[in-house]
Scaffold this active site. Structure first.
Site, PDB file in Angstrom:
ATOM      1  N   HIS A 138      26.822  32.350  42.855  1.00  0.00           N
ATOM      2  CA  HIS A 138      28.164  32.810  42.487  1.00  0.00           C
ATOM      3  C   HIS A 138      28.059  34.077  41.633  1.00  0.00           C
ATOM      4  O   HIS A 138      28.513  34.151  40.499  1.00  0.00           O
ATOM      5  CB  HIS A 138      28.849  31.690  41.714  1.00  0.00           C
ATOM      6  CG  HIS A 138      30.343  31.806  41.596  1.00  0.00           C
ATOM      7  ND1 HIS A 138      30.955  32.890  41.035  1.00  0.00           N
ATOM      8  CD2 HIS A 138      31.317  30.947  41.954  1.00  0.00           C
ATOM      9  CE1 HIS A 138      32.255  32.682  41.050  1.00  0.00           C
ATOM     10  NE2 HIS A 138      32.514  31.529  41.618  1.00  0.00           N
ATOM     11  N   GLU A 242      29.558  36.332  46.690  1.00  0.00           N
ATOM     12  CA  GLU A 242      28.681  35.174  46.557  1.00  0.00           C
ATOM     13  C   GLU A 242      28.022  34.822  47.887  1.00  0.00           C
ATOM     14  O   GLU A 242      28.714  34.452  48.838  1.00  0.00           O
ATOM     15  CB  GLU A 242      29.513  33.997  46.053  1.00  0.00           C
ATOM     16  CG  GLU A 242      30.385  34.334  44.838  1.00  0.00           C
ATOM     17  CD  GLU A 242      31.534  33.374  44.624  1.00  0.00           C
ATOM     18  OE1 GLU A 242      32.605  33.818  44.136  1.00  0.00           O
ATOM     19  OE2 GLU A 242      31.392  32.186  45.002  1.00  0.00           O
TER      20      GLU A 242
HETATM   21  O1  TA6 Z   1      34.068  31.375  44.108  1.00  0.00           O
HETATM   22  C1  TA6 Z   1      35.420  31.535  43.958  1.00  0.00           C
HETATM   23  C2  TA6 Z   1      35.974  30.353  43.192  1.00  0.00           C
HETATM   24  O2  TA6 Z   1      35.753  29.187  43.900  1.00  0.00           O
HETATM   25  C3  TA6 Z   1      37.445  30.584  42.869  1.00  0.00           C
HETATM   26  O3  TA6 Z   1      38.275  29.710  43.566  1.00  0.00           O
HETATM   27  C4  TA6 Z   1      37.532  30.416  41.361  1.00  0.00           C
HETATM   28  O4  TA6 Z   1      37.901  29.149  40.998  1.00  0.00           O
HETATM   29  C5  TA6 Z   1      36.124  30.761  40.938  1.00  0.00           C
HETATM   30  O5  TA6 Z   1      35.298  30.232  41.926  1.00  0.00           O
HETATM   31  C6  TA6 Z   1      35.699  30.349  39.561  1.00  0.00           C
HETATM   32  O6  TA6 Z   1      35.520  28.996  39.465  1.00  0.00           O
HETATM   33  P1  TA6 Z   1      35.149  28.347  38.032  1.00  0.00           P
HETATM   34  O7  TA6 Z   1      35.001  26.879  38.310  1.00  0.00           O
HETATM   35  O8  TA6 Z   1      33.857  28.975  37.580  1.00  0.00           O
HETATM   36  O9  TA6 Z   1      36.267  28.680  37.115  1.00  0.00           O
END
Ligand code: TA6
Length: 285
Positions: A138, A242
């Site tokens: 991520h 990601e």
């Molecule tokens: O990767 C994108 C995502 O899934 C978004 O939907 C957003 O929620 C982001 O990740 C961040 O997630 P987090 O759980 O780290 O706040």
């Protein structure tokens, strides 16, 4: 390069000028089990909220350890520096994910300063059971001004829009630019994707292996205000692209191992623009 045992989390990667290349929020509390906001969180054994586990699984909220005896790596991987980390099953986690596994992560710096992450996940169940998971690196890239950034390599691909109930759409034919919240899972992407930071004349080139999908996320202003561990205007200076495996979860039988590799380089923009889109290459001759 800076890596935390908490989450097996890369939080810093700098170029030869000492410039930081990853975004890390100034609002981080660094209080486990809360995940670190920024850098490269590891989403395992679940990406997003697509399963029964907490958002993005639990690997980013656990303490990993230095791997004392990592299995050998293919000899052709040369690196300037590296660290091997490992996360294994625990009684606690077995209550929510009843599997025995080994999740190994090598974080390495290439001779040219490239950042390489290689994950190897092995099913060590002794009850003959397979397990299935999704996965993502991520990555939060530091950018100068999100409104001046474009992503190349995802043109015309299908994606699932997380802002529209994961409905499936097809991306338009041009490089992706940003003027509002985006949260998309691009499916079966090319192995090479580029992020062009126009202001800084810098291009991040992502090369990925074993990770067919790519998630693109920027919370923009409203979501930014709603996140306690994220500054109100920090959305202007970050973009998540990601390398992921989301659409087709991976299933491993006991003894089987999966490998997912991401290599990121930061190069002067003149080197890259237009080289990813075959049509552009054609036109630019
Ligand atoms: O990767 C994108 C995502 O899934 C978004 O939907 C957003 O929620 C982001 O990740 C961040 O997630 P987090 O759980 O780290 O706040």
């Amino acid at each position: 390069m800076q890596v935390y045992l908490f989450g097996g989390h890369v939080t810093s990667w700098k170029n030869e000028l000492g410039e930081e290349l990853l975004f890390l929020s100034s609002k981080n509390t660094f209080k486990p089990p809360k995940a670190i906001r920024g850098g490269i969180p590891i989403c395992f054994p679940q990406f997003g909220n697509t399963g029964s586990l907490e958002q993005h699984g639990f690997a980013r909220n656990r303490f990993w350890s230095v791997d004392p005896d990592p299995p050998p790596f293919p000899s052709n991987t040369s690196s300037r520096a590296f660290v091997d980390l490992i996360l294994g099953h625990s009684e606690e986690d077995a209550k929510i994910w009843p599997h025995r596994y080994e999740c190994r992560l090598r974080v390495a710096l290439g001779p040219g300063g490239d950042l390489m992450l290689t994950s190897r996940i092995r099913n060590t169940n002794t009850d003959g059971k397979s397990f299935t998971f999704t996965f993502a690196y991520h990555t939060y890239f530091f950018v100068t001004d999100i409104s001046e950034v474009r992503v190349e390599g995802l043109e015309t691909l299908d994606y699932l829009d997380n802002l529209k109930n994961r409905e499936r759409f097809t991306e338009q034919g041009d490089a992706i630019t940003f003027e509002s919240e985006v949260d998309k899972v691009y499916l079966s992407t090319p192995t090479k994707i580029a992020i062009l930071d126009h202001e800084r004349k810098r291009t991040f080139v992502l090369r990925k292996d074993g990770l067919p999908d790519a998630v693109v996320w920027n919370p923009w202003d409203k979501k930014a205000k709603a996140m306690s561990d994220f500054g109100d205007d920090e959305y202007k200076y970050m973009l998540c692209v990601e390398a992921a495996c989301v659409e087709k979860p991976i299933t491993l039988k006991p003894g089987e191992e999966w490998r997912g590799r991401l290599e990121i380089s930061a190069v002067p923009s003149s080197y890259c623009s237009g080289q990813l889109d075959p049509r552009r290459v054609l036109f630019t001759g």
